[in-house]
Design a protein around this motif. Sequence first.
Motif, PDB file in Angstrom:
ATOM      1  N   MET A  77      99.977  44.053 -76.953  1.00  0.00           N
ATOM      2  CA  MET A  77     100.943  44.023 -77.770  1.00  0.00           C
ATOM      3  C   MET A  77     100.025  44.025 -78.527  1.00  0.00           C
ATOM      4  O   MET A  77      99.402  43.976 -80.039  1.00  0.00           O
ATOM      5  CB  MET A  77     102.710  43.534 -77.594  1.00  0.00           C
ATOM      6  CG  MET A  77     103.230  44.675 -77.149  1.00  0.00           C
ATOM      7  SD  MET A  77     104.910  43.816 -76.712  1.00  0.00           S
ATOM      8  CE  MET A  77     105.874  43.771 -78.717  1.00  0.00           C
ATOM      9  N   ARG A  78      99.820  42.647 -78.944  1.00  0.00           N
ATOM     10  CA  ARG A  78      98.758  41.205 -79.075  1.00  0.00           C
ATOM     11  C   ARG A  78      97.639  42.213 -79.316  1.00  0.00           C
ATOM     12  O   ARG A  78      97.189  42.081 -80.206  1.00  0.00           O
ATOM     13  CB  ARG A  78      98.415  40.302 -78.214  1.00  0.00           C
ATOM     14  CG  ARG A  78      97.578  38.819 -78.858  1.00  0.00           C
ATOM     15  CD  ARG A  78      97.851  37.923 -77.760  1.00  0.00           C
ATOM     16  NE  ARG A  78      99.018  37.368 -77.982  1.00  0.00           N
ATOM     17  CZ  ARG A  78      99.252  36.352 -77.995  1.00  0.00           C
ATOM     18  NH1 ARG A  78      98.439  34.952 -77.281  1.00  0.00           N
ATOM     19  NH2 ARG A  78     100.164  35.442 -78.027  1.00  0.00           N
ATOM     20  N   ARG A  79      96.519  43.211 -78.770  1.00  0.00           N
ATOM     21  CA  ARG A  79      95.313  43.438 -79.043  1.00  0.00           C
ATOM     22  C   ARG A  79      95.852  44.084 -80.160  1.00  0.00           C
ATOM     23  O   ARG A  79      95.344  44.453 -80.713  1.00  0.00           O
ATOM     24  CB  ARG A  79      95.048  44.703 -77.825  1.00  0.00           C
ATOM     25  CG  ARG A  79      93.811  45.033 -77.585  1.00  0.00           C
ATOM     26  CD  ARG A  79      92.824  45.738 -76.422  1.00  0.00           C
ATOM     27  NE  ARG A  79      94.727  46.935 -76.395  1.00  0.00           N
ATOM     28  CZ  ARG A  79      94.764  48.134 -76.565  1.00  0.00           C
ATOM     29  NH1 ARG A  79      94.227  48.545 -77.360  1.00  0.00           N
ATOM     30  NH2 ARG A  79      94.970  48.805 -76.057  1.00  0.00           N
ATOM     31  N   THR A  80      96.836  45.082 -79.978  1.00  0.00           N
ATOM     32  CA  THR A  80      97.395  46.191 -81.204  1.00  0.00           C
ATOM     33  C   THR A  80      97.751  45.530 -82.544  1.00  0.00           C
ATOM     34  O   THR A  80      97.042  45.828 -83.415  1.00  0.00           O
ATOM     35  CB  THR A  80      98.533  47.094 -80.523  1.00  0.00           C
ATOM     36  OG1 THR A  80      98.352  47.471 -79.521  1.00  0.00           O
ATOM     37  CG2 THR A  80      98.569  47.577 -82.479  1.00  0.00           C
ATOM     38  N   LYS A  81      97.698  44.075 -82.359  1.00  0.00           N
ATOM     39  CA  LYS A  81      98.347  43.237 -83.533  1.00  0.00           C
ATOM     40  C   LYS A  81      96.956  43.262 -84.474  1.00  0.00           C
ATOM     41  O   LYS A  81      96.702  43.061 -84.652  1.00  0.00           O
ATOM     42  CB  LYS A  81      99.115  42.349 -83.206  1.00  0.00           C
ATOM     43  CG  LYS A  81      99.282  40.858 -84.433  1.00  0.00           C
ATOM     44  CD  LYS A  81     100.233  39.898 -84.052  1.00  0.00           C
ATOM     45  CE  LYS A  81     100.239  39.259 -85.432  1.00  0.00           C
ATOM     46  NZ  LYS A  81     101.371  37.788 -84.694  1.00  0.00           N
ATOM     47  N   VAL A  82      96.115  42.350 -83.072  1.00  0.00           N
ATOM     48  CA  VAL A  82      94.605  42.133 -84.138  1.00  0.00           C
ATOM     49  C   VAL A  82      93.628  42.514 -84.495  1.00  0.00           C
ATOM     50  O   VAL A  82      93.629  42.856 -85.288  1.00  0.00           O
ATOM     51  CB  VAL A  82      93.786  41.716 -82.593  1.00  0.00           C
ATOM     52  CG1 VAL A  82      92.241  41.083 -83.088  1.00  0.00           C
ATOM     53  CG2 VAL A  82      94.177  40.439 -82.177  1.00  0.00           C
ATOM     54  N   ILE A  83      93.905  44.155 -83.620  1.00  0.00           N
ATOM     55  CA  ILE A  83      93.239  45.332 -84.445  1.00  0.00           C
ATOM     56  C   ILE A  83      93.794  45.676 -85.996  1.00  0.00           C
ATOM     57  O   ILE A  83      93.506  45.849 -86.876  1.00  0.00           O
ATOM     58  CB  ILE A  83      93.198  46.821 -83.569  1.00  0.00           C
ATOM     59  CG1 ILE A  83      92.779  46.184 -82.338  1.00  0.00           C
ATOM     60  CG2 ILE A  83      92.907  47.917 -83.833  1.00  0.00           C
ATOM     61  CD1 ILE A  83      92.659  47.599 -81.726  1.00  0.00           C
ATOM     62  N   THR A  85      95.522  43.418 -87.550  1.00  0.00           N
ATOM     63  CA  THR A  85      95.624  42.621 -88.512  1.00  0.00           C
ATOM     64  C   THR A  85      93.370  42.917 -89.146  1.00  0.00           C
ATOM     65  O   THR A  85      93.419  42.461 -89.940  1.00  0.00           O
ATOM     66  CB  THR A  85      95.619  41.215 -87.843  1.00  0.00           C
ATOM     67  OG1 THR A  85      97.085  41.351 -87.422  1.00  0.00           O
ATOM     68  CG2 THR A  85      95.364  39.880 -89.249  1.00  0.00           C
ATOM     69  N   THR A  86      92.228  42.529 -88.306  1.00  0.00           N
ATOM     70  CA  THR A  86      91.417  43.278 -88.859  1.00  0.00           C
ATOM     71  C   THR A  86      91.556  44.278 -89.105  1.00  0.00           C
ATOM     72  O   THR A  86      90.712  44.197 -90.713  1.00  0.00           O
ATOM     73  CB  THR A  86      91.378  43.047 -87.118  1.00  0.00           C
ATOM     74  OG1 THR A  86      91.182  42.065 -86.388  1.00  0.00           O
ATOM     75  CG2 THR A  86      89.188  43.241 -87.960  1.00  0.00           C
ATOM     76  N   GLU A  87      91.778  45.156 -89.459  1.00  0.00           N
ATOM     77  CA  GLU A  87      92.082  46.326 -90.060  1.00  0.00           C
ATOM     78  C   GLU A  87      92.963  45.989 -91.252  1.00  0.00           C
ATOM     79  O   GLU A  87      91.806  46.526 -92.888  1.00  0.00           O
ATOM     80  CB  GLU A  87      92.882  47.613 -89.771  1.00  0.00           C
ATOM     81  CG  GLU A  87      91.934  48.673 -88.313  1.00  0.00           C
ATOM     82  CD  GLU A  87      92.870  49.400 -88.032  1.00  0.00           C
ATOM     83  OE1 GLU A  87      93.967  49.810 -88.201  1.00  0.00           O
ATOM     84  OE2 GLU A  87      92.814  49.768 -87.250  1.00  0.00           O
ATOM     85  N   LYS A  88      92.971  45.325 -91.734  1.00  0.00           N
ATOM     86  CA  LYS A  88      93.733  45.062 -92.914  1.00  0.00           C
ATOM     87  C   LYS A  88      93.004  44.214 -93.475  1.00  0.00           C
ATOM     88  O   LYS A  88      93.390  44.627 -94.918  1.00  0.00           O
ATOM     89  CB  LYS A  88      95.005  44.355 -93.050  1.00  0.00           C
ATOM     90  CG  LYS A  88      96.292  44.800 -92.273  1.00  0.00           C
ATOM     91  CD  LYS A  88      97.466  43.746 -92.218  1.00  0.00           C
ATOM     92  CE  LYS A  88      98.731  44.919 -91.723  1.00  0.00           C
ATOM     93  NZ  LYS A  88     100.063  44.399 -90.900  1.00  0.00           N
ATOM     94  N   LYS A  89      91.886  43.130 -93.051  1.00  0.00           N
ATOM     95  CA  LYS A  89      91.078  42.735 -93.963  1.00  0.00           C
ATOM     96  C   LYS A  89      89.966  43.257 -93.966  1.00  0.00           C
ATOM     97  O   LYS A  89      88.664  42.923 -94.926  1.00  0.00           O
ATOM     98  CB  LYS A  89      90.515  41.653 -93.096  1.00  0.00           C
ATOM     99  CG  LYS A  89      92.054  40.606 -92.427  1.00  0.00           C
ATOM    100  CD  LYS A  89      91.970  39.080 -92.163  1.00  0.00           C
ATOM    101  CE  LYS A  89      92.545  38.633 -91.777  1.00  0.00           C
ATOM    102  NZ  LYS A  89      92.447  37.153 -91.423  1.00  0.00           N
ATOM    103  N   TYR A  90      89.132  44.652 -93.841  1.00  0.00           N
ATOM    104  CA  TYR A  90      88.194  45.222 -94.028  1.00  0.00           C
ATOM    105  C   TYR A  90      88.346  45.897 -95.856  1.00  0.00           C
ATOM    106  O   TYR A  90      87.110  45.502 -95.629  1.00  0.00           O
ATOM    107  CB  TYR A  90      88.681  46.929 -92.729  1.00  0.00           C
ATOM    108  CG  TYR A  90      88.413  46.684 -91.843  1.00  0.00           C
ATOM    109  CD1 TYR A  90      87.239  46.209 -90.917  1.00  0.00           C
ATOM    110  CD2 TYR A  90      88.727  48.468 -90.663  1.00  0.00           C
ATOM    111  CE1 TYR A  90      87.573  45.693 -89.970  1.00  0.00           C
ATOM    112  CE2 TYR A  90      88.730  48.549 -89.524  1.00  0.00           C
ATOM    113  CZ  TYR A  90      87.605  47.270 -88.809  1.00  0.00           C
ATOM    114  OH  TYR A  90      87.662  47.118 -87.702  1.00  0.00           O
TER     115      TYR A  90
END
Length: 103
Positions: A77-83, A85-90
């Motif tokens: 779940m944490r890995r999915t959230k990090v991904i 969140t990162t995608e939102k910042k692209y």
Amino acid sequence: MAYDMIKTVLQAEASARQSEEAAKQQAKLIVEEAQRTALILEQAALEQAQNEANMIVSEATYNAEGIIKTAEKLADMRRTKVISTTEKKYDEAIALILKTITE
């Protein structure tokens, strides 16, 4: 008469010896039975303790496996959230790069 008295005393002594021997035999049998009973009780107690120990180990293993699965799910779940969140910042990152390049 003295003979009768001596005979009575001798008979009483013989009877006492027989009673004593019978009591010793009975006591021996009681002790042997007590030892057998104690051995049975000891074996039952050991078996019960072993069964309880096995149950505790089984429960601990089950709990540990549950904790590991929960930790793995949380990590996913944490890995999915990090991904996510990162995608939102692209878009922000691309815009910042383009802004920097064009300046």
